[in-house]
Scaffold this motif. Structure first.
Motif, PDB file in Angstrom:
ATOM      1  N   THR A   4       0.845  -1.190   0.000  1.00 56.61           N
ATOM      2  CA  THR A   4       0.000   0.000   0.000  1.00 56.61           C
ATOM      3  C   THR A   4       0.879   1.238   0.000  1.00 56.61           C
ATOM      4  O   THR A   4       1.763   1.382   0.854  1.00 56.61           O
ATOM      5  CB  THR A   4      -0.909   0.030   1.239  1.00 56.61           C
ATOM      6  N   PRO A   5       0.705   2.122  -0.964  1.00 55.79           N
ATOM      7  CA  PRO A   5       1.557   3.314  -1.002  1.00 55.79           C
ATOM      8  C   PRO A   5       1.334   4.207   0.212  1.00 55.79           C
ATOM      9  O   PRO A   5       0.241   4.262   0.774  1.00 55.79           O
ATOM     10  CB  PRO A   5       1.114   4.018  -2.298  1.00 55.79           C
ATOM     11  N   THR A   6       2.405   4.880   0.616  1.00 55.69           N
ATOM     12  CA  THR A   6       2.302   5.807   1.741  1.00 55.69           C
ATOM     13  C   THR A   6       1.517   7.040   1.322  1.00 55.69           C
ATOM     14  O   THR A   6       1.806   7.646   0.284  1.00 55.69           O
ATOM     15  CB  THR A   6       3.708   6.236   2.205  1.00 55.69           C
ATOM     16  N   PRO A   7       0.494   7.439   2.094  1.00 56.65           N
ATOM     17  CA  PRO A   7      -0.266   8.641   1.737  1.00 56.65           C
ATOM     18  C   PRO A   7       0.641   9.862   1.714  1.00 56.65           C
ATOM     19  O   PRO A   7       1.622   9.934   2.462  1.00 56.65           O
ATOM     20  CB  PRO A   7      -1.311   8.750   2.860  1.00 56.65           C
ATOM     21  N   PRO A   8       0.340  10.831   0.870  1.00 58.53           N
ATOM     22  CA  PRO A   8       1.133  12.070   0.889  1.00 58.53           C
ATOM     23  C   PRO A   8       0.944  12.814   2.203  1.00 58.53           C
ATOM     24  O   PRO A   8      -0.010  12.571   2.947  1.00 58.53           O
ATOM     25  CB  PRO A   8       0.561  12.866  -0.284  1.00 58.53           C
ATOM     26  N   ILE A 134       9.467  12.103   8.698  1.00 57.58           N
ATOM     27  CA  ILE A 134       9.084  11.216   9.804  1.00 57.58           C
ATOM     28  C   ILE A 134       7.709  10.588   9.537  1.00 57.58           C
ATOM     29  O   ILE A 134       7.515   9.376   9.720  1.00 57.58           O
ATOM     30  CB  ILE A 134       9.086  11.981  11.137  1.00 57.58           C
ATOM     31  N   LEU A 135       6.745  11.398   9.098  1.00 51.18           N
ATOM     32  CA  LEU A 135       5.415  10.858   8.827  1.00 51.18           C
ATOM     33  C   LEU A 135       5.445   9.853   7.675  1.00 51.18           C
ATOM     34  O   LEU A 135       4.713   8.851   7.693  1.00 51.18           O
ATOM     35  CB  LEU A 135       4.445  11.989   8.504  1.00 51.18           C
ATOM     36  N   SER A 136       6.290  10.103   6.683  1.00 50.44           N
ATOM     37  CA  SER A 136       6.347   9.214   5.525  1.00 50.44           C
ATOM     38  C   SER A 136       6.987   7.875   5.844  1.00 50.44           C
ATOM     39  O   SER A 136       6.721   6.877   5.168  1.00 50.44           O
ATOM     40  CB  SER A 136       7.116   9.884   4.377  1.00 50.44           C
ATOM     41  N   THR A 137       7.851   7.846   6.860  1.00 48.00           N
ATOM     42  CA  THR A 137       8.592   6.623   7.169  1.00 48.00           C
ATOM     43  C   THR A 137       8.106   5.925   8.431  1.00 48.00           C
ATOM     44  O   THR A 137       8.567   4.826   8.737  1.00 48.00           O
ATOM     45  CB  THR A 137      10.088   6.937   7.316  1.00 48.00           C
ATOM     46  N   ASN A 138       7.204   6.547   9.175  1.00 46.92           N
ATOM     47  CA  ASN A 138       6.667   5.961  10.402  1.00 46.92           C
ATOM     48  C   ASN A 138       5.231   5.543  10.136  1.00 46.92           C
ATOM     49  O   ASN A 138       4.328   6.382  10.008  1.00 46.92           O
ATOM     50  CB  ASN A 138       6.751   6.984  11.537  1.00 46.92           C
ATOM     51  N   LEU A 180       0.180  19.156  10.398  1.00 46.49           N
ATOM     52  CA  LEU A 180       0.372  18.284   9.248  1.00 46.49           C
ATOM     53  C   LEU A 180      -0.282  16.935   9.498  1.00 46.49           C
ATOM     54  O   LEU A 180      -0.395  16.486  10.647  1.00 46.49           O
ATOM     55  CB  LEU A 180       1.857  18.057   8.961  1.00 46.49           C
ATOM     56  N   CYS A 181      -0.682  16.279   8.416  1.00 42.99           N
ATOM     57  CA  CYS A 181      -1.195  14.919   8.538  1.00 42.99           C
ATOM     58  C   CYS A 181      -0.985  14.181   7.225  1.00 42.99           C
ATOM     59  O   CYS A 181      -0.680  14.787   6.195  1.00 42.99           O
ATOM     60  CB  CYS A 181      -2.662  14.902   8.944  1.00 42.99           C
ATOM     61  N   LYS A 182      -1.135  12.858   7.282  1.00 41.37           N
ATOM     62  CA  LYS A 182      -1.097  12.046   6.071  1.00 41.37           C
ATOM     63  C   LYS A 182      -2.427  12.213   5.349  1.00 41.37           C
ATOM     64  O   LYS A 182      -3.463  11.740   5.810  1.00 41.37           O
ATOM     65  CB  LYS A 182      -0.849  10.586   6.421  1.00 41.37           C
ATOM     66  N   SER A 183      -2.369  12.929   4.228  1.00 44.88           N
ATOM     67  CA  SER A 183      -3.593  13.278   3.503  1.00 44.88           C
ATOM     68  C   SER A 183      -3.181  13.913   2.186  1.00 44.88           C
ATOM     69  O   SER A 183      -2.049  14.377   2.047  1.00 44.88           O
ATOM     70  CB  SER A 183      -4.429  14.262   4.335  1.00 44.88           C
TER      71      SER A 183
END
Length: 349
Positions: A4-8, A134-138, A180-183
Protein backbone atom coordinates in the motif's frame (compact mmCIF):
# COMPACT_ATOMS: atom_id res chain seq x y z
CA UNK A 1 3.19 -8.80 -2.68
CA UNK A 2 0.62 -6.04 -2.27
CA UNK A 3 2.28 -2.87 -0.98
CA UNK A 4 0.00 0.00 0.00
CA UNK A 5 1.56 3.31 -1.00
CA UNK A 6 2.30 5.81 1.74
CA UNK A 7 -0.27 8.64 1.74
CA UNK A 8 1.13 12.07 0.89
CA UNK A 9 1.80 14.52 3.71
CA UNK A 10 -0.22 17.72 3.86
CA UNK A 11 -0.08 21.01 5.72
CA UNK A 12 -3.74 21.18 6.67
CA UNK A 13 -3.79 24.29 8.86
CA UNK A 14 -1.73 27.20 10.17
CA UNK A 15 -2.23 29.63 13.05
CA UNK A 16 -0.26 32.36 14.77
CA UNK A 17 0.02 34.71 17.73
CA UNK A 18 1.41 38.24 18.02
CA UNK A 19 1.94 39.42 21.61
CA UNK A 20 0.63 42.71 22.95
CA UNK A 21 -0.24 45.91 21.15
CA UNK A 22 1.81 47.13 18.17
CA UNK A 23 4.86 49.16 19.18
CA UNK A 24 5.76 52.10 16.96
CA UNK A 25 9.22 53.17 15.88
CA UNK A 26 9.07 56.12 18.30
CA UNK A 27 9.88 53.66 21.08
CA UNK A 28 13.37 53.29 19.57
CA UNK A 29 13.77 56.77 18.09
CA UNK A 30 14.01 58.37 21.51
CA UNK A 31 17.05 56.21 22.32
CA UNK A 32 18.69 56.23 18.89
CA UNK A 33 22.16 57.58 18.48
CA UNK A 34 23.87 58.82 15.32
CA UNK A 35 24.85 55.66 13.51
CA UNK A 36 25.94 55.09 9.92
CA UNK A 37 24.32 51.65 10.13
CA UNK A 38 20.91 53.31 10.43
CA UNK A 39 21.22 54.42 6.80
CA UNK A 40 21.79 50.87 5.59
CA UNK A 41 18.81 49.20 3.91
CA UNK A 42 19.22 46.21 6.22
CA UNK A 43 18.22 48.35 9.22
CA UNK A 44 15.44 50.58 7.93
CA UNK A 45 12.83 50.15 10.58
CA UNK A 46 9.31 48.80 10.10
CA UNK A 47 6.34 50.94 11.12
CA UNK A 48 5.32 48.55 13.90
CA UNK A 49 6.37 45.42 15.70
CA UNK A 50 5.17 43.38 18.69
CA UNK A 51 7.17 42.55 21.82
CA UNK A 52 6.81 39.57 24.12
CA UNK A 53 5.12 40.54 27.39
CA UNK A 54 6.83 40.76 30.76
CA UNK A 55 6.79 37.28 32.25
CA UNK A 56 5.57 35.69 29.01
CA UNK A 57 7.45 32.53 28.07
CA UNK A 58 8.06 30.77 24.76
CA UNK A 59 5.61 28.07 25.84
CA UNK A 60 3.00 30.74 26.65
CA UNK A 61 3.37 32.13 23.13
CA UNK A 62 3.12 28.67 21.58
CA UNK A 63 0.00 27.82 23.60
CA UNK A 64 -1.67 31.06 22.46
CA UNK A 65 -0.76 30.38 18.83
CA UNK A 66 -2.32 26.91 19.12
CA UNK A 67 -5.69 28.21 20.35
CA UNK A 68 -7.17 28.68 16.83
CA UNK A 69 -6.09 25.16 15.86
CA UNK A 70 -7.83 23.76 18.94
CA UNK A 71 -10.96 25.77 18.10
CA UNK A 72 -11.00 24.39 14.54
CA UNK A 73 -9.85 20.81 15.10
CA UNK A 74 -10.69 20.06 18.72
CA UNK A 75 -8.62 19.52 21.84
CA UNK A 76 -8.22 15.81 21.16
CA UNK A 77 -6.62 16.38 17.74
CA UNK A 78 -3.93 18.69 19.08
CA UNK A 79 -3.35 16.64 22.25
CA UNK A 80 -3.08 13.52 20.11
CA UNK A 81 -0.37 14.64 17.66
CA UNK A 82 2.26 11.98 17.04
CA UNK A 83 5.18 14.27 16.19
CA UNK A 84 6.00 17.63 17.83
CA UNK A 85 8.81 19.78 16.41
CA UNK A 86 9.69 23.20 17.83
CA UNK A 87 12.11 26.03 17.10
CA UNK A 88 12.66 28.71 19.76
CA UNK A 89 14.74 31.77 18.91
CA UNK A 90 15.62 32.44 22.56
CA UNK A 91 15.11 29.37 24.79
CA UNK A 92 13.71 30.21 28.21
CA UNK A 93 16.32 27.93 29.79
CA UNK A 94 19.83 27.22 28.54
CA UNK A 95 20.09 24.00 26.51
CA UNK A 96 16.35 23.27 26.54
CA UNK A 97 13.92 24.01 23.74
CA UNK A 98 10.24 24.33 24.59
CA UNK A 99 9.02 21.02 23.09
CA UNK A 100 8.69 18.87 26.20
CA UNK A 101 7.21 21.68 28.30
CA UNK A 102 4.72 22.52 25.54
CA UNK A 103 3.71 18.86 25.33
CA UNK A 104 3.18 18.80 29.10
CA UNK A 105 1.17 22.02 29.00
CA UNK A 106 -1.07 20.75 26.16
CA UNK A 107 -1.34 17.21 27.60
CA UNK A 108 0.27 15.68 24.54
CA UNK A 109 2.03 12.32 24.43
CA UNK A 110 3.89 12.44 21.11
CA UNK A 111 5.96 9.53 19.83
CA UNK A 112 8.69 12.03 18.97
CA UNK A 113 9.59 15.50 20.28
CA UNK A 114 12.32 17.44 18.47
CA UNK A 115 13.68 20.87 19.43
CA UNK A 116 15.38 22.27 16.34
CA UNK A 117 18.10 24.84 16.97
CA UNK A 118 19.10 25.51 13.38
CA UNK A 119 17.07 26.67 10.41
CA UNK A 120 16.83 30.29 11.58
CA UNK A 121 14.51 32.38 9.42
CA UNK A 122 13.78 29.29 7.29
CA UNK A 123 13.08 27.05 10.31
CA UNK A 124 9.41 26.56 9.42
CA UNK A 125 10.39 24.95 6.10
CA UNK A 126 13.12 22.92 7.81
CA UNK A 127 10.52 21.58 10.25
CA UNK A 128 8.09 20.89 7.39
CA UNK A 129 10.77 18.75 5.82
CA UNK A 130 11.54 16.89 9.05
CA UNK A 131 7.85 16.27 9.76
CA UNK A 132 7.23 15.05 6.23
CA UNK A 133 10.14 12.58 6.41
CA UNK A 134 9.08 11.22 9.80
CA UNK A 135 5.42 10.86 8.83
CA UNK A 136 6.35 9.21 5.53
CA UNK A 137 8.59 6.62 7.17
CA UNK A 138 6.67 5.96 10.40
CA UNK A 139 3.69 3.76 9.66
CA UNK A 140 1.89 4.46 12.94
CA UNK A 141 2.35 8.26 13.03
CA UNK A 142 -0.49 10.21 11.43
CA UNK A 143 -0.12 13.83 12.54
CA UNK A 144 2.61 16.34 13.31
CA UNK A 145 2.69 19.80 14.87
CA UNK A 146 5.44 22.30 14.06
CA UNK A 147 5.95 25.40 16.20
CA UNK A 148 8.32 28.33 15.71
CA UNK A 149 8.69 30.99 18.40
CA UNK A 150 10.43 34.35 17.87
CA UNK A 151 10.83 35.96 21.27
CA UNK A 152 14.11 37.86 21.17
CA UNK A 153 12.87 41.30 20.06
CA UNK A 154 11.37 42.29 23.40
CA UNK A 155 14.06 40.56 25.46
CA UNK A 156 17.38 41.16 23.68
CA UNK A 157 16.81 44.15 21.40
CA UNK A 158 15.22 46.31 24.12
CA UNK A 159 18.16 46.03 26.50
CA UNK A 160 19.41 49.52 27.44
CA UNK A 161 22.75 49.08 25.66
CA UNK A 162 21.20 47.48 22.57
CA UNK A 163 18.06 49.53 21.90
CA UNK A 164 19.98 52.64 20.70
CA UNK A 165 21.49 50.56 17.87
CA UNK A 166 19.99 50.66 14.38
CA UNK A 167 19.39 46.90 14.44
CA UNK A 168 17.14 47.10 17.51
CA UNK A 169 14.09 48.61 15.77
CA UNK A 170 13.85 45.89 13.11
CA UNK A 171 12.82 42.64 14.91
CA UNK A 172 9.39 41.80 16.25
CA UNK A 173 8.07 38.89 18.30
CA UNK A 174 5.49 36.29 17.31
CA UNK A 175 4.74 32.59 17.03
CA UNK A 176 3.51 30.50 14.10
CA UNK A 177 2.31 26.89 14.09
CA UNK A 178 1.42 24.34 11.45
CA UNK A 179 -0.62 21.10 11.59
CA UNK A 180 0.37 18.28 9.25
CA UNK A 181 -1.20 14.92 8.54
CA UNK A 182 -1.10 12.05 6.07
CA UNK A 183 -3.59 13.28 3.50
CA UNK A 184 -3.81 14.67 -0.01
CA UNK A 185 -5.98 17.59 1.10
CA UNK A 186 -3.16 20.17 1.11
CA UNK A 187 -0.28 18.19 -0.24
CA UNK A 188 3.34 19.23 0.18
CA UNK A 189 4.54 18.89 -3.40
CA UNK A 190 8.26 19.37 -2.91
CA UNK A 191 10.84 20.72 -0.46
CA UNK A 192 14.38 21.85 -1.18
CA UNK A 193 16.78 22.33 1.76
CA UNK A 194 20.35 23.51 1.22
CA UNK A 195 22.90 23.73 4.00
CA UNK A 196 25.90 26.01 3.40
CA UNK A 197 28.16 25.34 6.40
CA UNK A 198 30.96 27.43 4.89
CA UNK A 199 28.90 30.49 5.87
CA UNK A 200 28.13 29.35 9.42
CA UNK A 201 30.84 31.42 11.10
CA UNK A 202 29.71 34.66 9.49
CA UNK A 203 26.94 35.37 11.99
CA UNK A 204 28.43 36.51 15.28
CA UNK A 205 27.37 38.06 18.56
CA UNK A 206 29.29 40.51 20.71
CA UNK A 207 29.37 41.90 24.23
CA UNK A 208 31.33 44.95 25.36
CA UNK A 209 33.65 44.46 27.19
CA UNK A 210 34.23 41.08 25.49
CA UNK A 211 33.21 37.90 27.30
CA UNK A 212 31.45 34.68 26.45
CA UNK A 213 27.72 35.05 26.89
CA UNK A 214 27.48 32.66 29.86
CA UNK A 215 30.35 34.22 31.78
CA UNK A 216 29.61 36.76 34.53
CA UNK A 217 30.28 40.37 33.70
CA UNK A 218 28.89 43.62 32.38
CA UNK A 219 27.70 44.43 28.88
CA UNK A 220 24.73 43.16 26.90
CA UNK A 221 24.56 40.65 24.06
CA UNK A 222 23.94 41.96 20.55
CA UNK A 223 24.32 40.70 17.00
CA UNK A 224 27.65 41.92 15.62
CA UNK A 225 27.49 43.62 12.21
CA UNK A 226 30.12 45.35 10.13
CA UNK A 227 29.39 47.16 6.87
CA UNK A 228 31.44 44.66 4.86
CA UNK A 229 29.62 41.75 6.51
CA UNK A 230 26.24 43.32 5.78
CA UNK A 231 27.17 43.73 2.11
CA UNK A 232 28.22 40.08 1.89
CA UNK A 233 25.08 38.74 3.60
CA UNK A 234 22.85 40.94 1.48
CA UNK A 235 24.39 39.58 -1.72
CA UNK A 236 23.97 36.02 -0.48
CA UNK A 237 20.36 36.48 0.54
CA UNK A 238 19.50 38.01 -2.82
CA UNK A 239 20.86 34.89 -4.49
CA UNK A 240 19.98 32.03 -2.12
CA UNK A 241 16.22 32.50 -1.83
CA UNK A 242 15.51 32.70 -5.59
CA UNK A 243 17.82 29.72 -6.14
CA UNK A 244 15.89 27.37 -3.84
CA UNK A 245 12.54 28.78 -4.99
CA UNK A 246 13.36 28.15 -8.65
CA UNK A 247 14.69 24.68 -7.79
CA UNK A 248 11.36 23.69 -6.25
CA UNK A 249 9.46 25.09 -9.23
CA UNK A 250 11.69 23.04 -11.55
CA UNK A 251 11.09 19.89 -9.51
CA UNK A 252 7.30 20.19 -9.76
CA UNK A 253 7.40 21.21 -13.42
CA UNK A 254 6.21 24.82 -13.29
CA UNK A 255 7.70 28.24 -13.86
CA UNK A 256 7.81 30.74 -11.01
CA UNK A 257 5.07 32.76 -12.69
CA UNK A 258 2.66 29.87 -12.03
CA UNK A 259 2.94 30.49 -8.28
CA UNK A 260 -0.20 32.03 -6.80
CA UNK A 261 1.23 33.04 -3.40
CA UNK A 262 4.91 33.41 -2.51
CA UNK A 263 5.60 33.60 1.25
CA UNK A 264 9.12 34.33 2.50
CA UNK A 265 10.81 35.39 5.67
CA UNK A 266 10.53 39.16 6.13
CA UNK A 267 13.98 40.63 6.88
CA UNK A 268 13.61 44.02 5.16
CA UNK A 269 11.83 45.78 2.31
CA UNK A 270 14.67 45.50 -0.21
CA UNK A 271 15.04 41.73 0.15
CA UNK A 272 11.29 41.36 -0.36
CA UNK A 273 11.35 43.48 -3.52
CA UNK A 274 14.37 41.71 -4.97
CA UNK A 275 13.01 38.21 -4.30
CA UNK A 276 9.64 39.09 -5.82
CA UNK A 277 11.25 40.52 -8.93
CA UNK A 278 13.56 37.51 -9.28
CA UNK A 279 10.48 35.25 -9.46
CA UNK A 280 8.62 37.70 -11.74
CA UNK A 281 5.69 38.04 -9.34
CA UNK A 282 3.50 40.98 -8.42
CA UNK A 283 3.31 42.56 -4.95
CA UNK A 284 -0.15 41.00 -4.53
CA UNK A 285 1.39 37.55 -4.97
CA UNK A 286 4.12 38.15 -2.39
CA UNK A 287 2.61 39.10 0.99
CA UNK A 288 4.53 41.69 2.98
CA UNK A 289 4.06 41.80 6.77
CA UNK A 290 7.30 43.64 7.52
CA UNK A 291 5.74 47.01 8.33
CA UNK A 292 3.12 45.47 10.63
CA UNK A 293 5.30 42.90 12.39
CA UNK A 294 8.95 43.70 11.73
CA UNK A 295 11.44 40.91 11.13
CA UNK A 296 9.91 37.85 12.80
CA UNK A 297 12.85 35.62 11.91
CA UNK A 298 11.66 31.98 11.90
CA UNK A 299 8.07 32.88 12.74
CA UNK A 300 7.66 35.18 9.73
CA UNK A 301 6.63 32.50 7.23
CA UNK A 302 3.85 30.86 9.30
CA UNK A 303 2.62 34.20 10.70
CA UNK A 304 2.42 35.69 7.20
CA UNK A 305 0.73 32.52 5.89
CA UNK A 306 -1.86 32.71 8.66
CA UNK A 307 -2.57 36.41 8.11
CA UNK A 308 -3.07 35.89 4.38
CA UNK A 309 -5.14 32.74 4.88
CA UNK A 310 -7.48 34.34 7.42
CA UNK A 311 -7.92 37.30 5.07
CA UNK A 312 -9.17 34.90 2.39
CA UNK A 313 -6.33 35.69 0.00
CA UNK A 314 -5.09 32.07 -0.36
CA UNK A 315 -7.62 29.94 -2.22
CA UNK A 316 -7.86 26.18 -1.89
CA UNK A 317 -6.18 24.55 -4.85
CA UNK A 318 -3.76 27.44 -5.36
CA UNK A 319 -0.01 26.92 -5.56
CA UNK A 320 1.80 28.33 -2.54
CA UNK A 321 5.59 28.63 -2.51
CA UNK A 322 7.49 29.17 0.75
CA UNK A 323 11.13 30.25 0.80
CA UNK A 324 13.71 31.77 3.12
CA UNK A 325 17.33 31.83 4.24
CA UNK A 326 18.89 31.68 7.68
CA UNK A 327 21.49 33.64 9.61
CA UNK A 328 24.31 34.74 7.29
CA UNK A 329 23.32 32.21 4.62
CA UNK A 330 24.21 28.85 6.20
CA UNK A 331 20.79 27.46 5.30
CA UNK A 332 18.16 28.15 2.66
CA UNK A 333 14.97 26.27 1.89
CA UNK A 334 11.80 26.35 -0.18
CA UNK A 335 8.58 24.32 -0.25
CA UNK A 336 5.65 24.07 -2.66
CA UNK A 337 2.18 23.31 -1.31
CA UNK A 338 -1.12 22.75 -3.08
CA UNK A 339 -3.14 24.83 -0.65
CA UNK A 340 -6.09 23.30 1.16
CA UNK A 341 -6.38 25.15 4.45
CA UNK A 342 -8.66 28.02 3.43
CA UNK A 343 -10.96 28.84 6.37
CA UNK A 344 -14.61 27.86 5.91
CA UNK A 345 -17.15 30.63 5.30
CA UNK A 346 -18.70 32.16 8.45
CA UNK A 347 -21.26 29.86 9.99
CA UNK A 348 -19.78 26.74 8.38
CA UNK A 349 -17.23 24.26 9.73
Amino acid sequence: MDITPTPPVSLIDVASYLPGDPIGTDYFARYARSDRMAQNVMFRAPTCRHHIGAGESAVDMAERALTPLIDRHGTATIAGVDILITHTQLPDLPVLGCGADLARRMRMSPQCILDVHNGGCAAFIHMLDLARVILSTNGSARTALIVTVQNSAGQVFTQPDVRPLAQAAVPGDGCGVGLLCKSDRAQILDIECRHRPEFAGDMTAAIDPPRRYWEPGTGQLRIAFTESKITTVFARGNRLVPEVAHAVCDHIGVTSTAVDTFVTNQPNRLFLRNWREALELTPAQHPDTFDDCGNLFGAAIPVTLDIENRAGRIRNGSLVLLAGFAHAGDFAAAAAIRWGAQPPPPGRT
